[in-house]
Structure formats: structure tokens, C-alpha cells
Design a protein around this motif. Structure first.
Motif, short mmCIF file in Angstrom:
data_model
loop_
_atom_site.label_atom_id
_atom_site.label_comp_id
_atom_site.label_asym_id
_atom_site.label_seq_id
_atom_site.Cartn_x
_atom_site.Cartn_y
_atom_site.Cartn_z
N ASP A 65 4.05 -4.78 50.93
CA ASP A 65 4.91 -5.97 50.94
C ASP A 65 4.14 -7.25 50.59
OD1 ASP A 65 7.11 -4.52 51.40
OD2 ASP A 65 7.22 -4.91 53.55
N ALA A 66 2.97 -7.41 51.18
CA ALA A 66 2.20 -8.64 50.91
C ALA A 66 1.88 -8.72 49.42
CB ALA A 66 0.92 -8.63 51.73
N LEU A 67 1.57 -7.56 48.85
CA LEU A 67 1.26 -7.54 47.41
C LEU A 67 2.49 -7.90 46.58
CD1 LEU A 67 -0.86 -4.29 47.45
CD2 LEU A 67 -1.71 -6.57 46.92
N ARG A 68 3.63 -7.43 47.06
CA ARG A 68 4.87 -7.70 46.29
C ARG A 68 5.18 -9.19 46.29
NH1 ARG A 68 7.11 -2.42 48.61
NH2 ARG A 68 6.46 -0.97 46.97
N SER A 69 4.83 -9.89 47.35
CA SER A 69 5.10 -11.33 47.35
C SER A 69 4.22 -12.02 46.31
CB SER A 69 4.94 -11.93 48.75
OG SER A 69 3.58 -11.88 49.11
N LEU A 99 3.95 -14.34 40.72
CA LEU A 99 3.36 -14.28 39.37
C LEU A 99 4.38 -13.87 38.30
CD1 LEU A 99 0.05 -12.47 40.44
CD2 LEU A 99 0.22 -14.81 39.56
N ARG A 100 5.61 -13.55 38.74
CA ARG A 100 6.61 -13.04 37.80
C ARG A 100 6.79 -13.99 36.61
NH1 ARG A 100 10.84 -11.24 41.16
NH2 ARG A 100 9.50 -9.43 41.45
N GLY A 101 6.85 -13.43 35.43
CA GLY A 101 7.09 -14.27 34.24
C GLY A 101 5.82 -14.82 33.63
N LEU A 102 4.69 -14.72 34.36
CA LEU A 102 3.44 -15.21 33.78
C LEU A 102 2.79 -14.09 32.97
CD1 LEU A 102 1.82 -17.16 36.78
CD2 LEU A 102 3.12 -18.07 34.85
N ARG A 103 2.43 -14.41 31.74
CA ARG A 103 1.78 -13.40 30.91
C ARG A 103 0.28 -13.70 30.84
NH1 ARG A 103 3.41 -13.86 25.71
NH2 ARG A 103 3.35 -16.05 26.27
#
Ligand code: F6P
Length: 500
Positions: free
Chosen positions: A5-9, A14-18
Motif C-alpha cells: 500500500d505505501a508503495l502504491r501511494s 508519480l502517475r503521469g510522470l514519464r
């Protein structure tokens, strides 16, 4: 609340960052997200985590106490509890712990290796020009891959492999060989494997007796009895070496014949270098741990269901086949060691092939398909062939593919636009040598173990392959027409086979 869970946060943050965005935020990651161990350099700069997320991955490593788990592995503790066994492949090449079992295993392995050296010397001095290695799975893929990679180092003996129960494999291999100058090695940990027993009989008959037959087995008596091979030509292996971890044992006899005994020892030395590193380097700069944590990030945090290994060195063309068994037979489980179902995804599908060929086949899907497939690129800095122009072109392709997948390229034309954001790890070998290959393979072994600990599964059993074997044996009488199959679909298929 799961351990991911902590990793998923972090993944949500970071979502959307390439890759270019991550580099803009942290330019130093281009060189600092990399680790070197001897002849291996691995860059994780094009993975989708930043330093904060990496710290969270290391918190997971600390929670799992990976360093202590490696100690248990190396010491010879029962890390394969479903079969009540240790997994002491590391003792075949290094002597890094005080564990009594590991010490004994190491000494025993050295004794058998010395015997193997004598057999290699005798064969090199004989009239034999060709060796046929008969085995399957872990008794085939390791030697086959290493011989293919390093074979030309010592061209005295040509080594061939037969694994498949399909008689066409034996027919094709034997077609170009002369029984008078060929020897065969039958390799089977159990000496109960259908394929190897059937192919072994073909070889014994073709050779006209057992004079030039050798065997490697954890059941040497069975090998001697079944094929009338005197004990001095049977090399032992042990319960504490899993088949897919066994190329360092006498299972590597074909390797020593193909590349020379000294080079075989150098392969072991390369693996020992990685063993020492995994035990001694802090988790933060530990290459197998970083590789394993990256696999967890891509599988359990980002949800990617496949993993590719693309080799930019023709000699490593069989590495993906070898890794398929190592990784998928070790980690293809859905039951935890304690018998409970896993609470997360386990192994993704591993596959791959040699660049640049793969660029002209399935790379289209990797660049523009809907599935993101994290990759390991494996390349070699120095070539050993005389065609340097080609090597430069090969390296330019290697660098370009990783960059294109990560960065993408926008276009007004949707058909010609590349989304990017496709992660890869770049592994560069200084040169392809026995040492660097040994270190590379050991790196993957240790990464697999780290992943198994994160998933709570046993990396060293393989019960999943048993049911099919049982059913196949049970169907032999039906195929011979002396019994009927129970399953109606199988019955209908048998009907087709019989009537056509
Ligand atoms: O395919 C299953 C398997 O049990 C592998 O794990 C093993 O390496 C292979 O069969 C061959 O087994 P053996 O060495 O006993 O012939």
C-alpha cells in the motif's frame, strides 16, 4: 492494508510522470540510479520510481529482512520447506558462511568438480570430437545457454543438446554425427524423467553400448543400473541443488567440455563475486536486491503482467529461455509457504529475444501496444568479433530502444505518436566472458529469491509440473491402444489420432 500500500501511494503521486519528467526533477538520477558489480553495470534510471519511492521499496526490503534471508540461504537452512531441503547452489561456487552444511556442501562440490576436471581432460585427449548432452529443464537449459554463449572459447569439442521427447530432436542432432567419435552425457537429477530416459536409450543404442556414456545424477545408482555406466563415469549432484540452479554443479559438465575446465571455473568465480556482493553490500547498493525490488514495483505496484529480456549480444540469445525456467518455475506459485493463498500477484510472464531481430517483430507492440511491458536490456560493451561497425550499430540500437520506450515522442498524427513511459533496466557487461556471464546469472538467481520473499512463496519447489507428467504417463496405454482414456475430450482426440 497490504505491504504494497505505501508503495502504491508513491505510484499515485508519480502517475503521469514519464522518464523525461523524472529526469527534469532529478537530473542526477541518470547516473546515480545505477549500480556496478565487477564487470556488470545496471542502470535503473528509466524505471518509474523516484528517490522517495525507492526509499519505500528499501523499507519493504528491510521489513522482509532480505539480508538475513540471504544468510539463511547461504548457510544451508531449509529454504525449501515443502520438500524439506536446503538450496545450496551458492556452495557450488563460493564459501562465504560458517554454516556446517554449506561448508560440507562446498567441500563435496569441490571434490566432484575435481573428478569432473579429470573426465574433461581424458575426453579432450581422446578421439572424441562431439558430445551429446541429454537432459531437460534444469538439466538442459543452463548448459545449453552457457555453451551457446561461450562455446567458441575452446573449439576442441563440439557439444550438442537433446532435450525434447520428440524423436525428431534426436534424429536431427544425430544425423550429422559419427558414433565412433561421439560421447554422450545423460543428465537427470532424478533419473526418472521420461524425456531423458527415452532419449538416453536412443543414444545408448546409437553409440552401440555404454563405453562412451557418462551420467550426472543425484541418483547415481539408478543411472549406473539403467544404462550400465560404471561409477567412475557417473558424477553426483545432490538434493540440495535445485535443477534450475544446477549449472554450477556437474550438470555443467557439457559447459566444461565446450569451454574448457579453467573457463568453467571462471564462470563459477563470476557467480561467487555476485554471491559475495549480495551478502555483503548494503541493501541500498545491492544489485540483486535492487533488481528484485524493481520487479516488485513493476508487478505489484504498477500491475504489469509481463516482463521481457532483450539481449543485445547474439551469443546471449538463449538467456531469455534460460531465465524463463529460472524465474517462472521458481516464482509461478499462488500458494504461500504456509499453505495459504497469496494476497498479491506473483510472477509475470517472462519472455524475450535477441536484439536487433526482436525490433523487427514484436517491438511494435512494446512501443505502441496497450500493455506496458517492463524490460531488461542486456548488452555487451566490447565485441569479440572483427565486425566493429556492426557492433557500433548494435549498441546504437540498444541505446535507442531504451530511450524511445521511455521518452516517447509526441506527434499530431496519432498513428505516429509514441506515448513513452515504458520502463526498462539497462544491464551492460564490460565483455562477454565466463566471469561476467557467471555474475549475470547469479544476479538473476538472487533477484528471484528476493521476489519470492516479498510474495511469501517457495522459490525452490515446482509441484505445478507434476500433474501433466502423471497424466502423460497414464495416457501411454491409451495411445498404444490397450486402454481407454477417462476424460471424454481426451477420448475424442485419441479417436482422431487413431483413425488418422
Ligand atoms: O520440468 C520439471 C523438472 O522437474 C525441472 O524442475 C527439472 O529441472 C527437470 O524437470 C528435469 O528433471 P531431472 O533433472 O530430474 O531429469
Amino acid at each position: 492494508m497490504t505491504k504494497f500500500d505505501a508503495l502504491r501511494s508513491h505510484a499515485a503521486r508519480l502517475r503521469g510522470l514519464r522518464a523525461p519528467d523524472l529526469l527534469e526533477q532529478d537530473p542526477a538520477r541518470a547516473s546515480e540510479f545505477a549500480l556496478r558489480v565487477g564487470p556488470l553495470y545496471a542502470s535503473f534510471a528509466r524505471q518509474g520510481y523516484d528517490r522517495q519511492a525507492l526509499a519505500a521499496l528499501h523499507a519493504l526490503a528491510a521489513e522482509l529482512d532480505l539480508k538475513a534471508a540471504y544468510q539463511r540461504l547461504f548457510c544451508g537452512e531449509v529454504v525449501n520447506p515443502t520438500e524439506g531441503r536446503a538450496a545450496l547452489h551458492t556452495a557450488l561456487r563460493s564459501n562465504l558462511t560458517q554454516g556446517r552444511l554449506a561448508q560440507e556442501a562446498h567441500a563435496e562440490a569441490a571434490r566432484v568438480r575435481a573428478r569432473m576436471g579429470q573426465l574433461v581432460a581424458a575426453l579432450e585427449a581422446s578421439e572424441v570430437t562431439d558430445i551429446v548432452s541429454v537432459g531437460i529443464g534444469g538439466s538442459d537449459l543452463g548448459p545449453r545457454h552457457v555453451v551457446d554463449a561461450l562455446g567458441p572459447l575452446q573449439p576442441k569439442l563440439r557439444v550438442h543438446f537433446i532435450s525434447n521427447v520428440d524423436g525428431a530432436a534426436a534424429q536431427r542432432t544425430l544425423a550429422g554425427l559419427d558414433p565412433a567419435t561421439t560421447a554422450a552425457i545423460l543428465i537427470s537429477k532424478t533419473f526418472g524423467t521420461q524425456e531423458t530416459l527415452l532419449n538416453g536409450r536412443i543414444l545408448a543404442e546409437w553409440l552401440g553400448g555404454s563405453e562412451r556414456l557418462y551420467a550426472v545424477s543425484a541418483n547415481p545408482q539408478r543411472a549406473s543400473d539403467a544404462f550400465d555406466i560404471p561409477s567412475e563415469r557417473v558424477l553426483p549432484m545432490w538434493d540440495w541443488v535445485g535443477g534450475r540452479y544446477s549449472l554450477w554443479s556437474a550438470v555443467g559438465f557439457p559447459i566444461a567440455l565446450a569451454i574448457g575446465f579453467r573457463n568453467f571455473e571462471a564462470l563459477l568465480e563470476g557467480a561467487a563475486l555476485m554471491d559475495q556482493h549480495v551478502l555483503e553490500a548494503p541493501a541500498e547498493s545491492n544489485l540483486p536486491i535492487r533488481h528484485g525490488l524493481t520487479a516488485i514495483w513493476n508487478r505489484n505496484v504498477l500491475g504489469h503482467a509481463a516482463h521481457g529480456v532483450m539481449t543485445y549480444d547474439q551469443r546471449l540469445a538463449l538467456l531469455p529461455n534460460y531465465l524463463q525456467q529460472l524465474v517462472m518455475e521458481s516464482l509461478g506459485k499462488s500458494t504461500r509457504i504456509d499453505g495459504s493463498p497469496v494476497d498479491c500477484e506473483t510472477v509475470p510472464v517472462w519472455w524475450g529475444g535477441p536484439g536487433t531481430d526482436v525490433q523487427h517483430s514484436f517491438f511494435q507492440a512494446l512501443h505502441q501496444g496497450t500493455q506496458i511491458v517492463p524490460l531488461d536490456f542486456v548488452g555487451t560493451i566490447h565485441n569479440d568479433d572483427p565486425y566493429t561497425e556492426n557492433h557500433i550499430a548494435l549498441l546504437s540500437n540498444l541505446l535507442a530502444q531504451s530511450e524511445a520506450l521511455a521518452n516517447g515522442q509526441a506527434s499530431d498524427d496519432p498513428h505516429r505518436s509514441y506515448a513513452g513511459g515504458r520502463p526498462s533496466t539497462m544491464i551492460l557487461l564490460d565483455a562477454l566472458t565466463p566471469q561476467s556471464l557467471g555474475a549475470l546469472i547469479a544476479m538473476y538467481e538472487h533477484s528471484v529469491y528476493a521476489q519470492s520473499l516479498a510474495w511469501g512463496i517457495n522459490a525452490f519447489d515446482q509441484f505445478g509440473v507434476e500433474l501433466g507428467k502423471q497424466l502423460a504417463s497414464g495416457l501411454l496405454p491409451a495411445l498404444k491402444g490397450v486402454a481407454e482414456a477417462e476424460d471424454p475430450v481426451t477420448r475424442a482426440l485419441l479417436e482422431q489420432i487413431r483413425t488418422r
